[in-house]
Design an enzyme around this catalytic site. Structure first.
Site, mmCIF file in Angstrom:
data_model
loop_
_atom_site.group_PDB
_atom_site.id
_atom_site.type_symbol
_atom_site.label_atom_id
_atom_site.label_comp_id
_atom_site.label_asym_id
_atom_site.label_seq_id
_atom_site.Cartn_x
_atom_site.Cartn_y
_atom_site.Cartn_z
ATOM 1 N N GLY A 75 5.725 1.445 10.282
ATOM 2 C CA GLY A 75 5.949 1.872 8.904
ATOM 3 C C GLY A 75 5.258 3.187 8.634
ATOM 4 N N LYS A 117 5.004 -12.535 -7.835
ATOM 5 C CA LYS A 117 5.745 -11.428 -7.226
ATOM 6 C C LYS A 117 7.082 -11.308 -7.928
ATOM 7 C CE LYS A 117 4.793 -8.895 -3.500
ATOM 8 N NZ LYS A 117 3.444 -8.582 -3.121
ATOM 9 N N GLY A 161 5.089 4.089 5.021
ATOM 10 C CA GLY A 161 5.075 4.055 3.557
ATOM 11 C C GLY A 161 3.639 4.157 3.087
ATOM 12 N N ASN A 162 3.402 3.736 1.855
ATOM 13 C CA ASN A 162 2.074 3.906 1.254
ATOM 14 C C ASN A 162 0.944 3.301 2.109
ATOM 15 O OD1 ASN A 162 0.004 2.216 -0.600
ATOM 16 N ND2 ASN A 162 0.278 4.261 -1.429
HETATM 17 N N1 GLU Z 1 1.958 -5.235 -3.982
HETATM 18 C C1 GLU Z 1 0.604 -5.267 -3.547
HETATM 19 C C2 GLU Z 1 0.332 -6.495 -2.693
HETATM 20 O O1 GLU Z 1 1.212 -7.078 -2.100
HETATM 21 C C3 GLU Z 1 -0.360 -5.107 -4.703
HETATM 22 C C4 GLU Z 1 -0.276 -6.166 -5.751
HETATM 23 C C5 GLU Z 1 -1.071 -5.840 -7.001
HETATM 24 O O2 GLU Z 1 -1.714 -4.819 -7.049
HETATM 25 O O3 GLU Z 1 -0.999 -6.658 -7.925
HETATM 26 O O4 GLU Z 1 -0.794 -6.865 -2.503
#
Ligand code: GLU
Length: 428
Positions: A218, A106, A220-221
């Protein structure tokens, strides 16, 4: 006064509990309790007014035994290294439970993207890559969008990386725009996955989803598409969503007892997820306080915003009507809230199972980038549905077989796969 939640302590606590249940050897616990690698850096960029500003950036690679690290980059004003560590750790478990050959990572930047112009955002994205390009790559670590970042930003980052290494490399990052190396279905994938897991949970509980109501935190997406698919795929009713209001710096709950129309709500929501209150009122939508979404008499609760919202203090707000709690967000429920759920009839769909649709589709995007051959939407959706249904089934079976709480079952499935990958590589 709410207890402040440290997400990394939460992630370690969850892991420790299951490590104990599994009698995991100490050396294995040591490897998995902490990230393998961390990068902390400064990103100096030129602002539109000619001044220079420096932003703090991070990338954490928690574990890459099963494949390249995978996970989003968050742009958030309250970003901390512990939040990034927690999210990277959860990505390891998410990829493992979804059974995709990727590890956990991350990234983050301490910034409020809403305060930047498009040109500044682009310079910040390119600046992030300028600091990290030596340590990411299609076979090393593959970032993606997350809170505060978008497909367009992924496009800029991919371009910067490709320029630096001198080769078009779409597989360095996922969640890219369509036509720019992105996969069909990626935008909707996380919300779609949330609804697939709710569908499977409803089946196991003998509930008719068409008769179910839901309330979401939320807009959001994740929440936008989860609410849309909850209605379109399952025939259910969405009675409330909450959202952060950028101007007022607080959240509100938007509700309508006979059902909200997410497509309409999306049309009155800005790019940062703030719903226009005036237009909502004109459409006879009720506006309530920030926690009202949690206090609704619904069948399904979907926290799909940020970590640490269902706590020791707020868990008592949840009504006895709730049968399924689907964690669309990463880490929305604290360990104290888990203790309450363990002794209740609520079926919790743990975060790294519930919201795995995004990373599974990212994996498909990487596969398509490698082949330079792109699939139709129905092919993506079909594959996504199968992967998530299988992941749900393995967690549900583990919970039944071992008589453990769903989150612990999900950890058991995930830890087992990661430990096996480490053993096969001779790490332990
Ligand atoms: N940010 C998204 C998650 O927390 C997607 C991560 C990704 O596609 O690598 O799962």
């Amino acid at each position: 006064m709410a207890t402040p939640v440290n997400p990394f302590k939460m992630a370690q606590h969850q892991f420790d509990e299951v490590a104990e249940q599994l009698q995991l050897a100490d050396n294995i616990r040591q490897v998995l309790r902490w990230p393998l690698r961390e990068f902390h850096f400064q990103i100096p960029i030129q602002m539109d007014d000619g001044t220079m500003q420096c932003f703090r950036g991070y990338r954490v690679q928690h574990n890459d035994a099963s494949g390249p690290s995978k996970g989003g980059i968050r742009f958030h004003p309250a970003e901390t290294i512990d939040t990034v560590r927690a999210l990277a750790t959860w990505m390891t478990w998410k990829c493992a439970v979804a059974d995709i050959p990727l590890g956990g990572g991350k990234g983050g930047v301490i910034v409020d993207p809403a305060g930047l112009s498009d040109a500044e955002k682009q310079r910040l994205c390119r600046g992030w890559i300028d600091q990290m390009w030596r340590n990411i790559g299609p076979r090393l670590d593959v970032p993606a969008p997350d809170v505060g970042t978008t497909a367009q930003m992924m496009g800029w980052m991919m371009d910067e990386y490709s320029k630096l290494i001198g080769q078009f490399t779409p597989g360095v990052i996922t969640g890219k725009p369509l036509g720019g190396g992105g996969s069909k279905g990626r935008t909707e994938a996380t919300g779609f996955g949330v609804v697939v897991t709710i569908r499977e949970a409803a089946k196991r509980l003998g509930l008719d989803p068409a008769k179910c109501t839901a309330s979401l935190q939320g807009f959001g997406n994740v929440s936008q598409y989860a609410s849309k698919f909850f209605i379109e795929m399952l025939g259910g009713t969405v009675v409330a969503v909450s959202c952060w209001d950028r101007q007022d710096k607080t959240s509100y709950t938007f509700s309508k007892d006979d059902g909200l129309d997410p497509t309409f709500l999306m049309s009155i929501t800005d790019q940062y997820g703030t719903i226009d209150k005036g237009k909502a009122r004109d459409a006879a939508i009720k506006i309530e306080d920030s926690n009202a979404w949690m206090e609704k008499d619904v069948d399904v609760l979907i926290p799909a915003a940020i970590e640490g919202v269902v706590t020791k203090e707020t868990v008592s707000l949840i009504k006895p009507t709730v049968k399924i709690l689907a964690e669309g967000a990463n880490g929305p429920c604290t360990p104290e809230a888990d203790e309450v759920f363990k002794n209740s009839d609520i079926y919790v769909i743990p975060d790294f199972l519930c919201n795995a649709g995004g990373v599974v589709c990212s994996y498909f995007e990487g596969v398509q980038n490698d082949m330079n051959y792109y699939w139709e939407l129905d092919e993506v959706i079909d594959k996504l549905d199968k992967k998530l249904t299988n992941a749900f089934q393995s967690v549900h079976e583990m919970a039944e077989m071992s008589s453990v709480y769903n989150r612990n079952a999900a950890y058991m499935v995930a830890i087992d796969r990661v430990v096996r990958a480490m053993q096969l590589r001779g790490w332990i």
